[in-house]
Design an enzyme around this catalytic site. Structure first.
Site, PDB file in Angstrom:
ATOM      1  NE  ARG A 118       6.221  -0.617  10.190  1.00  0.00           N
ATOM      2  CZ  ARG A 118       4.984  -0.672   9.729  1.00  0.00           C
ATOM      3  NH1 ARG A 118       4.691  -0.144   8.561  1.00  0.00           N
ATOM      4  NH2 ARG A 118       4.031  -1.236  10.433  1.00  0.00           N
ATOM      5  NE  ARG A 161       7.437  -3.276   6.011  1.00  0.00           N
ATOM      6  CZ  ARG A 161       6.146  -2.987   5.968  1.00  0.00           C
ATOM      7  NH1 ARG A 161       5.547  -2.749   4.822  1.00  0.00           N
ATOM      8  NH2 ARG A 161       5.438  -2.935   7.082  1.00  0.00           N
ATOM      9  CE  LYS A 219      -2.151  -1.038   3.915  1.00  0.00           C
ATOM     10  NZ  LYS A 219      -1.500  -2.303   4.333  1.00  0.00           N
ATOM     11  NE  ARG A 231      -4.164  -1.418  10.427  1.00  0.00           N
ATOM     12  CZ  ARG A 231      -3.069  -0.868   9.889  1.00  0.00           C
ATOM     13  NH1 ARG A 231      -3.083   0.355   9.452  1.00  0.00           N
ATOM     14  NH2 ARG A 231      -1.969  -1.571   9.783  1.00  0.00           N
ATOM     15  NE  ARG A 267       2.385  -4.881  11.494  1.00  0.00           N
ATOM     16  CZ  ARG A 267       3.535  -4.839  10.824  1.00  0.00           C
ATOM     17  NH1 ARG A 267       4.604  -5.466  11.285  1.00  0.00           N
ATOM     18  NH2 ARG A 267       3.618  -4.178   9.702  1.00  0.00           N
TER      19      ARG A 267
HETATM   20  P1  AMP Z   1       0.926   0.420   9.432  1.00  0.00           P
HETATM   21  O1  AMP Z   1       2.108   1.303   9.225  1.00  0.00           O
HETATM   22  O2  AMP Z   1      -0.265   0.843   8.634  1.00  0.00           O
HETATM   23  O3  AMP Z   1       1.256  -1.044   9.256  1.00  0.00           O
HETATM   24  O4  AMP Z   1       0.495   0.589  10.972  1.00  0.00           O
HETATM   25  C1  AMP Z   1       1.394   0.288  12.029  1.00  0.00           C
HETATM   26  C2  AMP Z   1       0.614   0.127  13.330  1.00  0.00           C
HETATM   27  O5  AMP Z   1      -0.038   1.366  13.662  1.00  0.00           O
HETATM   28  C3  AMP Z   1      -0.508  -0.895  13.309  1.00  0.00           C
HETATM   29  O6  AMP Z   1      -0.035  -2.211  13.565  1.00  0.00           O
HETATM   30  C4  AMP Z   1      -1.413  -0.374  14.424  1.00  0.00           C
HETATM   31  O7  AMP Z   1      -0.866  -0.650  15.702  1.00  0.00           O
HETATM   32  C5  AMP Z   1      -1.324   1.128  14.219  1.00  0.00           C
HETATM   33  N1  AMP Z   1      -2.344   1.626  13.245  1.00  0.00           N
HETATM   34  C6  AMP Z   1      -2.104   2.200  12.037  1.00  0.00           C
HETATM   35  N2  AMP Z   1      -3.249   2.556  11.431  1.00  0.00           N
HETATM   36  C7  AMP Z   1      -4.246   2.204  12.276  1.00  0.00           C
HETATM   37  C8  AMP Z   1      -5.658   2.281  12.202  1.00  0.00           C
HETATM   38  N3  AMP Z   1      -6.285   2.814  11.134  1.00  0.00           N
HETATM   39  N4  AMP Z   1      -6.370   1.818  13.259  1.00  0.00           N
HETATM   40  C9  AMP Z   1      -5.762   1.299  14.349  1.00  0.00           C
HETATM   41  N5  AMP Z   1      -4.431   1.154  14.469  1.00  0.00           N
HETATM   42  C10 AMP Z   1      -3.671   1.619  13.441  1.00  0.00           C
END
Ligand code: AMP
Length: 213
Positions: free
Chosen positions: A160, A126, A13, A87, A171
């Site tokens: 990360r 990554r 994404k 989400r 996740r």
């Molecule tokens: P991402 O970078 O999108 O993989 O997000 C990293 C982490 O941030 C996720 O594993 C969640 O802990 C938190 N997070 C990001 N976006 C959301 C969302 N829309 N709702 C809830 N938690 C989020």
């Protein structure tokens, strides 16, 4: 044009959102990036979310909806790309309301389909450029041999903290339990398109361009 890129962690994404920003002057709204920024700068909210993120769980709807609400009030340029938001079904409902308040519409929801084995392999390999966010992969797109980012020349690369097998499992579980119902939600609204996220970056990009017209 406002669009959602929907898919599990590692579906690509962020990479595709960056292409769309460059080519269509759109704005990437990644709640994950916003939360990591809050965490790194040590804000109150950052402290609250740090542990939850490290475990691979979702932070509360209230927090992420608040972040998006603020961003929607800003410059809209060529439109928003929602990356990692919504989400949950509550977030999806809230997004519809927030867009309506701004007189905006949701123009497409693009589901990026990838198989789970590929996700684990992608995520554990990554890294990103610390300066510009360019995404690298140890196997398919390694950091250049001279140690300089091919996009900006930066020399610092980050992995990360939550890109490890244990939080990745959590996740993925969160994705299947709470986020994947959005596929049906947007299908029923007539807004869903799907692309194969497993192909080469350029092929995925072309498929997305076809959807957006
Ligand atoms: P991402 O970078 O999108 O993989 O997000 C990293 C982490 O941030 C996720 O594993 C969640 O802990 C938190 N997070 C990001 N976006 C959301 C969302 N829309 N709702 C809830 N938690 C989020």
């Amino acid at each position: 044009m406002n669009i959602i890129l929907l898919g599990p962690p590692g579906a690509g994404k962020g990479t595709q959102a960056r292409f769309l920003c460059d080519e269509r002057d759109m704005i990437q709204l990644s709640t994950g990036d916003m939360l990591r920024e809050a965490k790194d700068s040590g804000t109150e909210m950052g402290k609250i979310v740090a542990d939850v993120m490290a475990r691979g769980e979702l932070v509360t709807d209230e927090i992420v909806i608040g972040l998006i609400r603020e961003k929607l009030k800003g410059d809209k340029k060529g439109g928003f790309i929602f990356d990692g938001f919504p989400r949950t079904l509550a977030q999806a409902d809230a997004l519809g309301e927030l867009l309506a308040e701004e007189g905006e519409t949701l123009d497409a929801v693009i589901e990026m389909q990838v198989d789970d084995n590929a996700l684990v392999a992608r995520i554990t390999a990554r890294s990103t450029c610390g300066s510009c966010g360019e995404v690298y992969n140890d196997n398919t797109k390694p950091i250049p041999a001279d140690g300089k980012c091919s996009n900006c020349g930066g020399t610092e690369f980050k992995r990360r903290a939550d890109d490890n097998e244990e939080s990745l499992k959590q996740r993925l579980m969160e994705y299947y339990k709470k986020t994947s119902p959005l596929i049906g939600y947007y299908y029923a609204k007539g807004q869903l398109s799907s692309v194969d996220g497993l192909g080469e970056m350029a092929a995925v990009k072309a498929d997305i361009a076809k959807v957006l017209g």
